[in-house]
Enzyme design. Sequence first.
Site, mmCIF file in Angstrom:
data_model
loop_
_atom_site.group_PDB
_atom_site.id
_atom_site.type_symbol
_atom_site.label_atom_id
_atom_site.label_comp_id
_atom_site.label_asym_id
_atom_site.label_seq_id
_atom_site.Cartn_x
_atom_site.Cartn_y
_atom_site.Cartn_z
ATOM 1 N N ASN A 138 92.730 100.794 50.978
ATOM 2 C CA ASN A 138 91.357 100.314 50.800
ATOM 3 C C ASN A 138 90.461 101.549 50.870
ATOM 4 O OD1 ASN A 138 88.783 99.226 50.946
ATOM 5 N ND2 ASN A 138 89.271 97.748 52.540
ATOM 6 N N ARG A 169 92.861 97.395 47.296
ATOM 7 C CA ARG A 169 91.656 96.565 47.245
ATOM 8 C C ARG A 169 90.713 97.167 46.213
ATOM 9 N NH1 ARG A 169 86.364 96.800 50.883
ATOM 10 N NH2 ARG A 169 85.323 94.916 50.141
ATOM 11 N N HIS A 214 84.061 89.837 48.900
ATOM 12 C CA HIS A 214 84.861 89.541 50.100
ATOM 13 C C HIS A 214 85.926 88.472 49.815
ATOM 14 C CE1 HIS A 214 81.169 91.040 52.480
ATOM 15 N NE2 HIS A 214 82.105 91.974 52.541
ATOM 16 N N ARG A 244 72.714 97.539 53.791
ATOM 17 C CA ARG A 244 72.300 96.937 52.519
ATOM 18 C C ARG A 244 71.264 95.849 52.772
ATOM 19 N NH1 ARG A 244 78.120 95.502 50.271
ATOM 20 N NH2 ARG A 244 78.908 96.510 52.166
ATOM 21 N N GLU A 248 92.673 91.136 55.366
ATOM 22 C CA GLU A 248 92.715 91.418 53.936
ATOM 23 C C GLU A 248 93.996 92.156 53.549
ATOM 24 O OE1 GLU A 248 87.968 92.015 53.065
ATOM 25 O OE2 GLU A 248 89.014 93.499 54.298
#
Length: 401
Positions: free
Chosen positions: A11, A94, A182, A242, A380
């Site tokens: 990732n 990912r 996500h 963000r 994940e």
Amino acid sequence: MTTLPVALTLNAGSSSLKFSLFDISGAPTQMAIGLVENIGKQPRLKADLGEALPAVARELKPEDAVDHTAALATVLALLRGSFPGAKASVVGHRVVHGGPHFAEPMVVTDQVMAELKRLSPFAPIHQPHNIAGIEAARAAFPEALQVACFDTAFHRHHPKANDVFALPREYYDKGIRRYGFHGLSYEYVSGELKRIAPQIHAGRVVVAHLGNGASMCGILGGRSVASTMGFTALDGLPMGTRCGQVDPGVIFYMVQQEGRSIDEVRDIFYTKSGLLGLSGISNDMRILESAGVPEANEAIDYFVFRIRRELGGLAAALGGLDALVFCGGIGENSRKIRRRICDAMDWIGLELDHDRNDKNARVISTDFSRARIMVVPTNEEIVIARAAKRLSAMPEAAAAE
């Protein structure tokens, strides 16, 4: 020495490289997990290599992680020295943006790489680094199968009304759509619900993935119906740095009235806003919760307000609510944030059990709550490893190598 088939998952972020190693001789079993952070600056390596080996936490020389290629070489040296009998036959990655066409994991070919590069403007902060990780792995493992797993794929079956912006129709055909992100996290949590609470999985569920990146997803019968994120991983909830949802007119103002360039505006929205921008202190919720100053409290207030507002909207999209599930670093660990989100939400069927919440129990709702409230730690990496193993076993995988 017997060779152990393993899958490596990667990732790649802007200045980090997360990695995991899985034994895939049977169902994927995690052997190691770690992170190289501050790539290109003052890099540091952290790794958990299982019970039989000591954990690693050390500073690296700048040249050991000057870029993602060097960072991967450092990781591989560690893993090869720690697991000499392991051979990576497949590497799973990912990838944040899969665009309108990638609705499932894909074997990486030259054609797939070209499309991923074309999608870079859709996720300018994430996609180039994901691509750099794939390129580094292809160079390091020329014989291994490379598999891309997309954060957008879980959301590719939204109803059309939840997939469009009210822009001229030709922009939808150009790929300007609500993608949602996500997705690997939501896929894992949905799968866990199917395993541990099948009745909940079959119903109307809102999953709140709350961390430095944050979003929420309305899931009906295991399928994504609506997401707070849209065209990029910038929309919806405020995040660590963000901004989340903002009136597009703010962009026009910054450009026309303040004379800022588009790159400057992008930098403000992606790296200087959110919890950091509102508080002026930190993007780390743990620091903000302990700060005890008005600016930190105001940032937390806004974070909670937006989550509660989106929760109501997603429940409306689902036609009701059977469960609210928390995951991600904040969702899994911040009892205060969970409490503030759920308090006085009995109108939507949520009744929090404060003792269970304080103990970080899996089910934190009361026995009388009409909708269940749960905490399900996400994973994940295992989603990527499962996809990598599945695709490596398919006959067409051999043709793609």
